[in-house]
Design a protein around this motif. Sequence first.
Motif, PDB file in Angstrom:
ATOM      1  N   UNK A 317       0.820  -1.344  -0.173  1.00 51.97           N
ATOM      2  CA  UNK A 317      -0.075   0.059   0.092  1.00 51.97           C
ATOM      3  C   UNK A 317       0.904   1.320   0.004  1.00 51.97           C
ATOM      4  N   UNK A 318       0.751   1.927  -0.865  1.00 47.27           N
ATOM      5  CA  UNK A 318       1.452   3.282  -1.171  1.00 47.27           C
ATOM      6  C   UNK A 318       0.481   4.221  -0.883  1.00 47.27           C
ATOM      7  N   UNK A 319       1.140   5.142  -0.141  1.00 46.85           N
ATOM      8  CA  UNK A 319       0.374   6.649   0.233  1.00 46.85           C
ATOM      9  C   UNK A 319       1.026   7.952  -0.254  1.00 46.85           C
ATOM     10  N   UNK A 320       0.535   8.453  -1.429  1.00 49.47           N
ATOM     11  CA  UNK A 320       1.075   9.555  -2.037  1.00 49.47           C
ATOM     12  C   UNK A 320       0.265  10.879  -1.440  1.00 49.47           C
ATOM     13  N   UNK A 321       0.432  12.160  -2.057  1.00 45.15           N
ATOM     14  CA  UNK A 321      -0.308  13.169  -1.463  1.00 45.15           C
ATOM     15  C   UNK A 321      -1.676  12.948  -1.594  1.00 45.15           C
ATOM     16  N   UNK A 322      -2.715  13.596  -0.729  1.00 46.19           N
ATOM     17  CA  UNK A 322      -4.087  13.183  -0.684  1.00 46.19           C
ATOM     18  C   UNK A 322      -4.926  13.939  -2.018  1.00 46.19           C
ATOM     19  N   UNK A 323      -3.923  14.898  -2.613  1.00 47.48           N
ATOM     20  CA  UNK A 323      -4.832  15.326  -3.893  1.00 47.48           C
ATOM     21  C   UNK A 323      -4.778  14.648  -5.085  1.00 47.48           C
ATOM     22  N   UNK A 324      -3.755  13.519  -4.977  1.00 52.14           N
ATOM     23  CA  UNK A 324      -3.556  12.441  -6.143  1.00 52.14           C
ATOM     24  C   UNK A 324      -4.955  11.818  -6.227  1.00 52.14           C
ATOM     25  N   UNK A 325      -5.414  11.487  -7.421  1.00 51.33           N
ATOM     26  CA  UNK A 325      -6.747  10.881  -7.569  1.00 51.33           C
ATOM     27  C   UNK A 325      -6.683  10.053  -8.904  1.00 51.33           C
ATOM     28  N   UNK A 326      -6.927   8.747  -8.980  1.00 47.66           N
ATOM     29  CA  UNK A 326      -6.975   7.871  -9.981  1.00 47.66           C
ATOM     30  C   UNK A 326      -7.960   8.305 -10.789  1.00 47.66           C
ATOM     31  N   UNK A 327      -7.729   8.211 -12.123  1.00 45.55           N
ATOM     32  CA  UNK A 327      -8.697   8.743 -13.321  1.00 45.55           C
ATOM     33  C   UNK A 327     -10.035   7.622 -13.400  1.00 45.55           C
ATOM     34  N   UNK A 328      -9.797   6.610 -13.217  1.00 42.97           N
ATOM     35  CA  UNK A 328     -10.584   5.501 -13.370  1.00 42.97           C
ATOM     36  C   UNK A 328     -11.705   5.521 -12.450  1.00 42.97           C
ATOM     37  N   UNK A 329     -11.390   5.899 -11.082  1.00 39.40           N
ATOM     38  CA  UNK A 329     -12.720   5.816 -10.416  1.00 39.40           C
ATOM     39  C   UNK A 329     -12.841   7.394  -9.758  1.00 39.40           C
TER      40      UNK A 329
END
Length: 331
Positions: A317-329
Motif C-alpha cells: 500500500x503506497x500513500x502519496x499526496x491526498x490530492x492525487x486521484x486515479x482517473x478510473x474511479x
Amino acid sequence: MNTTSDTPFQVHDQRFATIIGQAPTIELIAENQNYPFAHEAGVFFPDTNTLFITSNRCVSPDGRQKVYITRVDLSHRPAICEDICADIPMANGGINYRKNHILFCAQGSMTEQSGLYSMSITVPYETKLLKGDFFGRQFNSVNDMVVHSDGSIWFTDPIYGFEQGYRPLPSLPNQVYRWCPDTGAIRAMADGFGKPNGICFSPDEKIVYITDTDRVQGGGAVDDHRVSSIYAFDISTYHGEPFLTGRRLFAMADQGIPDGIKCDLDGNVYSGCGDGINVWSPGGSLLGRILIDSGVANFCFGRDGEIFALNEHRLWRIKLGARVKGALLGL
C-alpha cells in the motif's frame, strides 16, 4: 526494502514532489510465499474496501497451468486474502464493470476461449463469457482492457498464451480492439506491436496509452533490442467513428517492461515497471519512481493518493499526496 537511495520515492523532476506530498509512505499489507498471488488486475471497490487481484502463472507438477483470483479485505492489517473459485480461464487484467461486477481478461487455455468475462463480486462469483472472438477467429490471450465512457471496451491481445504453452497457434495478429457490448460491433483499432499489453485513457479520453512489452518473451527470455515502451494515440473521429491517429513514442521503461498503466486526474501516467512504479508527466517527462524490489506488474488507485502495488509474492500500500486521484474511479 533495498533501494538505491534512502527513500523508495525517487524524484527526477520537482513536479513529482507535488505528487508524492510531504510524507509519502509504503507498507507491506499482505504476503504469500507459496505462490505469486499479486500479479495482475487490481480492482478496487471502495464501498466494501476490497480488492480483487490475479496471480502469475502457476504450474502444477503434472504441467497444468493455472491463475488464482484473490479477494483482499483491506479493512485489516495485515489484509485478509481469500482465494475464490471462479470459472475464468487464466484470468489476467481486470476492471470495475457495471454494478458489483468485474470485467476480466481471460487468456484462455487449450480448451477454453480467451476473451472478456464478467464476474460478480459476491458468492458464488458467477461468471459469463461476453466476447471471445473476432468474427469467428478466436482471440490469442486477451491481456488488459479499459472501458470508455460511451460503454465501449478497448483491450489488448498479445500471443503470450501460445508462447507460454497454454494456447493454440495464434489466429490473429498482436492487436488492440474496441468492442461495443450494446451493438456487438467490434473493430481492430491498432496493430504494429510486438506484445500490446497495458492500456488506459487520459482523463479526458482524448488519448489512449498502450504499453508494448516485447522485450520479455513468453518463455522469459529478455531481448534488449526489443521494445519496452509506452505509445500514445489520439482518439480522432472520422465519418462519426473513432480512429487512433498520431501514434507516437510516449516513453521507454529503462528497467524491465512497462506493464499495467493508469492515469491520475491531472493526466500523469503511471506504469508498473521492473523497478517499481514509474510516473511520467502528460508530456512524457519521467517525473519519478516508486522503487519496489523485483518490480511491479500492475497496480490500482485507492482513495486520496492511495495505490495498491502488485509485487508477485507481496502486496504493498503506497500513500502519496491526498490530492492525487486515479482517473478510473476519480477517488
